[in-house]
Design an enzyme around this catalytic site. Structure first.
Site, PDB file in Angstrom:
ATOM      1  N   ASP A  39       0.957  -1.001  -0.650  1.00 16.49           N
ATOM      2  CA  ASP A  39       0.003   0.252  -0.392  1.00 16.49           C
ATOM      3  C   ASP A  39       1.104   1.341  -0.108  1.00 16.49           C
ATOM      4  O   ASP A  39       1.775   1.568   0.660  1.00 16.49           O
ATOM      5  CB  ASP A  39      -1.163   0.196   0.827  1.00 16.49           C
ATOM      6  CG  ASP A  39      -2.300   1.053   0.940  1.00 16.49           C
ATOM      7  OD1 ASP A  39      -2.250   1.389   0.341  1.00 16.49           O
ATOM      8  OD2 ASP A  39      -2.474   1.032   2.205  1.00 16.49           O
ATOM      9  N   ASP A  40       0.497   2.086  -1.194  1.00 14.81           N
ATOM     10  CA  ASP A  40       1.478   3.752  -1.703  1.00 14.81           C
ATOM     11  C   ASP A  40       3.435   3.295  -1.057  1.00 14.81           C
ATOM     12  O   ASP A  40       3.873   3.921  -0.346  1.00 14.81           O
ATOM     13  CB  ASP A  40       1.011   4.612   0.015  1.00 14.81           C
ATOM     14  CG  ASP A  40      -0.123   4.458   0.348  1.00 14.81           C
ATOM     15  OD1 ASP A  40      -0.726   4.724  -1.263  1.00 14.81           O
ATOM     16  OD2 ASP A  40      -0.758   5.655   0.962  1.00 14.81           O
ATOM     17  N   CYS A  79      -6.337   3.738  -4.046  1.00 17.18           N
ATOM     18  CA  CYS A  79      -6.580   2.390  -3.412  1.00 17.18           C
ATOM     19  C   CYS A  79      -7.407   2.132  -4.041  1.00 17.18           C
ATOM     20  O   CYS A  79      -7.374   1.000  -5.004  1.00 17.18           O
ATOM     21  CB  CYS A  79      -6.762   2.987  -1.999  1.00 17.18           C
ATOM     22  SG  CYS A  79      -5.503   3.433  -1.069  1.00 17.18           S
ATOM     23  N   ARG A  83      -7.332  -0.887  -6.306  1.00 14.57           N
ATOM     24  CA  ARG A  83      -7.432  -2.880  -6.929  1.00 14.57           C
ATOM     25  C   ARG A  83      -8.961  -3.418  -7.529  1.00 14.57           C
ATOM     26  O   ARG A  83      -8.587  -4.773  -7.945  1.00 14.57           O
ATOM     27  CB  ARG A  83      -7.952  -2.831  -5.059  1.00 14.57           C
ATOM     28  CG  ARG A  83      -6.750  -2.196  -4.295  1.00 14.57           C
ATOM     29  CD  ARG A  83      -7.456  -1.013  -2.231  1.00 14.57           C
ATOM     30  NE  ARG A  83      -5.644  -0.737  -1.780  1.00 14.57           N
ATOM     31  CZ  ARG A  83      -4.937  -1.625  -1.395  1.00 14.57           C
ATOM     32  NH1 ARG A  83      -5.370  -3.086  -1.117  1.00 14.57           N
ATOM     33  NH2 ARG A  83      -3.845  -1.668  -0.992  1.00 14.57           N
ATOM     34  N   LYS A 132      -5.672  -5.584   3.099  1.00 11.61           N
ATOM     35  CA  LYS A 132      -6.733  -4.380   3.566  1.00 11.61           C
ATOM     36  C   LYS A 132      -7.815  -4.808   2.022  1.00 11.61           C
ATOM     37  O   LYS A 132      -6.825  -5.303   0.749  1.00 11.61           O
ATOM     38  CB  LYS A 132      -6.223  -3.258   2.697  1.00 11.61           C
ATOM     39  CG  LYS A 132      -6.625  -2.320   2.382  1.00 11.61           C
ATOM     40  CD  LYS A 132      -5.630  -0.738   1.831  1.00 11.61           C
ATOM     41  CE  LYS A 132      -6.164   0.734   1.241  1.00 11.61           C
ATOM     42  NZ  LYS A 132      -5.275   1.469   1.804  1.00 11.61           N
ATOM     43  N   HIS A 134     -11.016  -3.011   0.548  1.00 11.16           N
ATOM     44  CA  HIS A 134     -11.686  -1.501   0.196  1.00 11.16           C
ATOM     45  C   HIS A 134     -11.811  -1.248  -1.152  1.00 11.16           C
ATOM     46  O   HIS A 134     -11.649  -0.518  -1.901  1.00 11.16           O
ATOM     47  CB  HIS A 134     -10.396  -0.638   0.168  1.00 11.16           C
ATOM     48  CG  HIS A 134     -10.374   0.734   0.353  1.00 11.16           C
ATOM     49  ND1 HIS A 134      -9.498   1.889   0.382  1.00 11.16           N
ATOM     50  CD2 HIS A 134     -11.433   1.875   0.197  1.00 11.16           C
ATOM     51  CE1 HIS A 134     -10.030   3.097   0.879  1.00 11.16           C
ATOM     52  NE2 HIS A 134     -10.878   3.223   0.766  1.00 11.16           N
ATOM     53  N   SER A 157      -8.441   1.116   4.274  1.00 13.73           N
ATOM     54  CA  SER A 157      -7.010   1.087   5.265  1.00 13.73           C
ATOM     55  C   SER A 157      -7.324   1.371   6.262  1.00 13.73           C
ATOM     56  O   SER A 157      -7.886   1.807   7.205  1.00 13.73           O
ATOM     57  CB  SER A 157      -6.847   2.639   4.962  1.00 13.73           C
ATOM     58  OG  SER A 157      -6.838   2.615   3.568  1.00 13.73           O
ATOM     59  N   HIS A 246       1.025   2.577   3.275  1.00 10.32           N
ATOM     60  CA  HIS A 246       0.253   3.770   3.722  1.00 10.32           C
ATOM     61  C   HIS A 246       1.170   4.892   4.947  1.00 10.32           C
ATOM     62  O   HIS A 246       2.262   5.238   4.032  1.00 10.32           O
ATOM     63  CB  HIS A 246      -1.205   3.065   4.176  1.00 10.32           C
ATOM     64  CG  HIS A 246      -2.113   4.033   4.214  1.00 10.32           C
ATOM     65  ND1 HIS A 246      -2.443   4.476   2.905  1.00 10.32           N
ATOM     66  CD2 HIS A 246      -2.995   4.557   5.317  1.00 10.32           C
ATOM     67  CE1 HIS A 246      -3.624   4.919   3.094  1.00 10.32           C
ATOM     68  NE2 HIS A 246      -3.448   5.065   4.492  1.00 10.32           N
ATOM     69  N   ASP A 295       0.035  -0.775  -5.208  1.00 14.34           N
ATOM     70  CA  ASP A 295      -1.567  -0.046  -5.515  1.00 14.34           C
ATOM     71  C   ASP A 295      -1.060   1.019  -6.079  1.00 14.34           C
ATOM     72  O   ASP A 295      -1.805   1.479  -6.842  1.00 14.34           O
ATOM     73  CB  ASP A 295      -2.041  -0.089  -4.648  1.00 14.34           C
ATOM     74  CG  ASP A 295      -1.730   1.054  -2.799  1.00 14.34           C
ATOM     75  OD1 ASP A 295      -0.948   1.342  -3.163  1.00 14.34           O
ATOM     76  OD2 ASP A 295      -2.880   1.399  -2.324  1.00 14.34           O
ATOM     77  N   ASN A 296      -0.341   1.980  -5.570  1.00 12.83           N
ATOM     78  CA  ASN A 296       0.753   3.313  -6.390  1.00 12.83           C
ATOM     79  C   ASN A 296       1.381   4.036  -5.698  1.00 12.83           C
ATOM     80  O   ASN A 296       2.298   3.341  -4.603  1.00 12.83           O
ATOM     81  CB  ASN A 296      -0.971   4.118  -5.990  1.00 12.83           C
ATOM     82  CG  ASN A 296      -2.129   4.371  -4.702  1.00 12.83           C
ATOM     83  OD1 ASN A 296      -2.860   4.363  -4.277  1.00 12.83           O
ATOM     84  ND2 ASN A 296      -1.133   4.898  -3.791  1.00 12.83           N
ATOM     85  N   LYS A 326       1.049  10.119  -5.398  1.00 13.18           N
ATOM     86  CA  LYS A 326       0.078   9.186  -5.138  1.00 13.18           C
ATOM     87  C   LYS A 326      -1.049  10.569  -5.583  1.00 13.18           C
ATOM     88  O   LYS A 326      -0.321  12.038  -5.107  1.00 13.18           O
ATOM     89  CB  LYS A 326      -0.541   8.989  -3.466  1.00 13.18           C
ATOM     90  CG  LYS A 326      -2.056   8.164  -3.035  1.00 13.18           C
ATOM     91  CD  LYS A 326      -2.144   7.767  -2.327  1.00 13.18           C
ATOM     92  CE  LYS A 326      -3.140   7.267  -1.573  1.00 13.18           C
ATOM     93  NZ  LYS A 326      -3.616   6.648  -0.226  1.00 13.18           N
TER      94      LYS A 326
END
Length: 536
Positions: A39-40, A79, A83, A132, A134, A157, A246, A295-296, A326
């Site tokens: 994540d991130d 996010c 996904r 996660k 989301h 998240s 994240h 994811d990014n 992001k």
């Protein structure tokens, strides 16, 4: 980093939505699949990508034993859309998920979209999602209703709810209130009213979550899922969507010298991935494909709690203020680390320059499983198994980059990649560490960068130059063809309506939805994880 010069205007693939560029590679038996989604995470958060990073020895070893993809991209820069694209092989303009879902969302990934888990389960796979989600948690949007036999994790998240020992954030968030008489602390961007839930299938097993043990619990649940599938002799698909990075969880140990909070959390993620790889290898090397990506890009406004961009700094935007990570369509927003490991099948120690996307995971795994893509829709991803196996280094000719919360309309295509060229139609609007967002600007004609010469995206081509005039018609055609193709497709619309009744709550009578005994460090989390608190 650069790729050989190409002439994209000489030969343009007429459509982005091929169901498969190559015939699938036939394997003797159905392989297992593990997709690990960080994540991130920044492109530079892996030492294999960026020498300054020292906290990822296991991921670096994974890169040495597999193939590293250095031009790999998320399908969105935030996010939920990213996904949704991973699990459908389709951009948000097709699958309907253009921005993030809330804790009170009634909807989620539209039901008429078919997920990767649904396809693989139909093909005989045991399917599990850990971490996660989301993509909607209310009713039939829960993972158990979207093709996953088993789910263990947080439905969004890990900063979208209060905890007794909050993780790191900027600004810091207060802990959950213990009693109804506790004075409420209201802070911007902090969730103070409802505790963060941990679910096993549809049951809330802990609320609030103990963040300090989350990495260990995810690793243990992944190991158990793999073992159960092995015991049954069934191929499996494990989708492990990490809470890392994240904003950092509570690190298991105090940060070491020079590492900082983010570095300690990065090391914890690295160790978690190592445990999952070890579990996969224990089944017999060569039977499991492991795909690690993100994811990014990093959440720049979190400053020292955000990841490393590597060389992809979006210098043009930085000079004008605002983030280039992001939420944005700069390389730092969507170029993510990617490693694929499959002993005996995916070449070890190889670095690929192929232009690939998270969108490719869906059609590639479907092909390797010997399954068929869902009918009556078009896909933005490609079956890139020849690239994974080293027999080709050709990926996409065109990639679309949608707006993910920066300037412009969410979900709309605001940038386009054509070979080594990147065109921007809108810039600005995402917050940087210093609080600036940069002016929202429309660009007609677009800004165009040659990434082979300018990976920092610092100096766009002069509109009067021969190079700009040569490439602009091909970019314009690709952009128009892509929008026409989407308009002619079977597209979905997500429900973004909200209702407080949709918030996961294990006990509505208790402040913050707190469950009896769900706080404190004295209980065994595995005993607690089997306590039948039902999600209302």
């Amino acid at each position: 980093m650069g790729t050989p010069p190409r002439s994209p205007w000489a030969l343009l693939v007429p459509t982005l939505v091929l169901v498969g560029l190559w015939a699938p590679c036939v394997v003797s038996r159905q392989p297992n699949f593990i997709v690990i989604l960080a994540d991130d995470v920044g492109w530079g958060d892996l030492g294999a990508n960026w020498a300054e990073t020292k906290e990822t020895p296991h991921l670096d070893q994974l890169a040495a034993e597999g193939t590293r993809f250095v031009d790999f991209h998320s399908a969105a820069s935030t996010c939920s859309p990213s996904r949704a694209s991973l699990l459908t092989g389709r951009l948000g303009l097709r699958n309907g998920v253009t921005h993030n879902f809330a804790i009170s969302s009634l909807g989620g990934l539209p039901r008429n979209e078919t997920t990767l888990a649904e396809v693989l389960r139909e093909a005989g796979y045991s399917t599990g999602a850990i971490g996660k989600w989301h993509l909607g948690h209310h009713g039939h949007h829960h993972p158990n209703s979207r093709g996953f036999d088993y789910y263990f994790g947080i439905p969004y998240s890990h900063d979208m709810g209060c905890t007794d020992t909050p993780g790191y954030n900027l600004p810091p968030c207060p802990p959950c209130p213990q009693h109804s008489t506790t004075a409420r602390v209201v802070r911007k961007d902090c969730y103070t009213e409802v505790a963060l839930p941990l679910l096993e299938n549809t049951t809330i097993i802990q609320q609030p979550v103990e963040l300090g043990s989350l990495a260990r619990r995810y690793a243990e649940e992944a190991e158990r899922f793999i073992q159960r599938a092995s015991d049954k002799g069934q191929p499996f698909f494990l989708y492990l969507a990490l809470a890392h990075m994240h904003v950092p969880l509570v690190p298991p140990l105090p940060p070491g010298p020079g590492r900082g909070i983010y570095g300690a959390s990065l090391g914890e993620m690295d160790a978690l991935v190592a445990r999952v790889k070890e579990a996969a290898d224990s089944l017999g090397r060569g039977s499991t494909l492991l795909w690690f990506t993100g994811d990014n890009g990093p959440w720049a406004q979190k400053c020292e709690l955000a990841g490393r961009l590597g060389p992809f700094v979006g210098a043009w935007q930085r000079q004008r203020g605002g983030s280039s990570a992001k939420q944005t369509t700069w390389e730092g927003g969507h170029r993510v680390p990617a490693l694929v490991y499959w002993p005996g099948r995916v070449p070890a120690g190889r670095t690929s320059q192929a232009l690939l996307s998270i969108l490719d995971i869906f059609p590639t795994l479907v092909a390797l499983a010997g399954a068929a893509l869902p009918p009556n829709r078009r896909f933005d991803g490609l079956d890139v198994s020849p690239v994974l196996f080293g027999s080709s280094d050709v990926g996409h000719k065109v990639l679309l980059h949608p707006n993910s919360g920066a300037a412009g309309k969410v979900g709309e295509v605001e940038a386009l990649r054509l070979a080594q060229y990147k065109a921007f139609y809108t810039t600005g609007g995402a917050m940087a560490c210093d609080g600036s967002t940069g002016p929202a600007q429309q660009h007609h004609p677009p800004l165009i960068f040659n990434l082979d010469r300018d990976i920092q995206e610092q100096e766009p081509l002069d509109v009067a130059s021969r190079e700009y005039q040569a490439v602009l018609p091909a970019i314009s055609r690709a952009y128009a063809q892509a929008l026409q193709d989407i308009a002619a497709d079977n597209v979905s619309v997500a429900d973004y309506s909200q209702d407080p009744a949709a918030i996961p709550c294990c006990n509505v009578q208790h402040v913050g939805c707190r469950c009896h005994g769900a706080h404190g460090a004295t209980r065994d989390p595995h005993v607690e994880s089997r306590t039948p608190w039902l999600c209302l």
